[in-house]
Design a protein around this motif. Sequence first.
Motif: not given
Length: 295
Positions: A1-10, A113-121, A210-217
């Motif tokens: 899990x973790x970082x958004x993939x650098x190659x993700x299409x914008x 939620x579909x990915x099972x991860x918390x959303x931070x804003x 905090x976002x990193x600690x909870x593996x958030x998006x």
Amino acid sequence: MGHIHAASQIRLVGAPVEEGAGRPGCALGPRALRAAGIGAALGAVDLGDVAPRQARPLCHGNAALKALPEVSAWTEALAEAALAASEGGVPVFLGGDHSLSAGTVTGMARRAAALGRPLFLLWLDAHPDFHTLDTTTSGNLHGTPAAYATGRPGFEGYFPALAAPVDPRRVCMLGVRSVDPAEAGALAEAGVAAHGVPGLGRALTAFLSRVAAEDGLLHVSLDVDFLDPGLAPAVGTTVPAGAGRRAALAAMDRLRASGRVASLDLVELNPRLDRGGRTARLMVELAARLLGRRT
């Protein structure tokens, strides 16, 4: 899990909504951002503009409310667009007034939620936009999206039902310097962290930890009025003493380094108030710094 993939299409998603603002012009924002070169700067695929759903009649006891049926219809359409565009991609929503975030944030919350991860804003704005339909006195619904997305009461039956409310303790507001009394009370009650421009860097660093600690998006919502009006005049809600260019760019660099940003709103750009396109170009530059591209 973790970082958004650098190659993700914008993916660019236009949201030409202006019904939530107090003056017209924000509907021209997506076109201005495209003209300022955002597609090339981000290396993005442009999915075009979202169209609102059919508005249905809505009656509310707060007579000040403006364009409630229209903003509700936009919210539904943008939530669906955000959910779709975030599948395997990083959507960048081109606003449009800040009411659009009622849809984009809640759509991204469903994706998380579909990915099972918390959303931070992360809310970069002079205003917390934490009014409910009952507490707004201006009636302009760009003052309500953060309250709606975090599940504050009073939106039921008017805005789409929330599949995945954002935990208000996972919200960080930076650059805030214009708060109504009703909002101040609601922010304190909900546990939302709101900071002004001083100390912005420290607050952002702590939040990203905090976002990193909870593996958030992380969804970032960037309002033009986060910036100082001398730097970015093209906004209908100017508040003095906003973030300067250096502080804003440093924040974008920090966000990029975190690898956590899953989606971005660029809101409240009113090209009718711009000077030679300078605000649009600055918003493109900030987005490019945030998403790891260079203008």
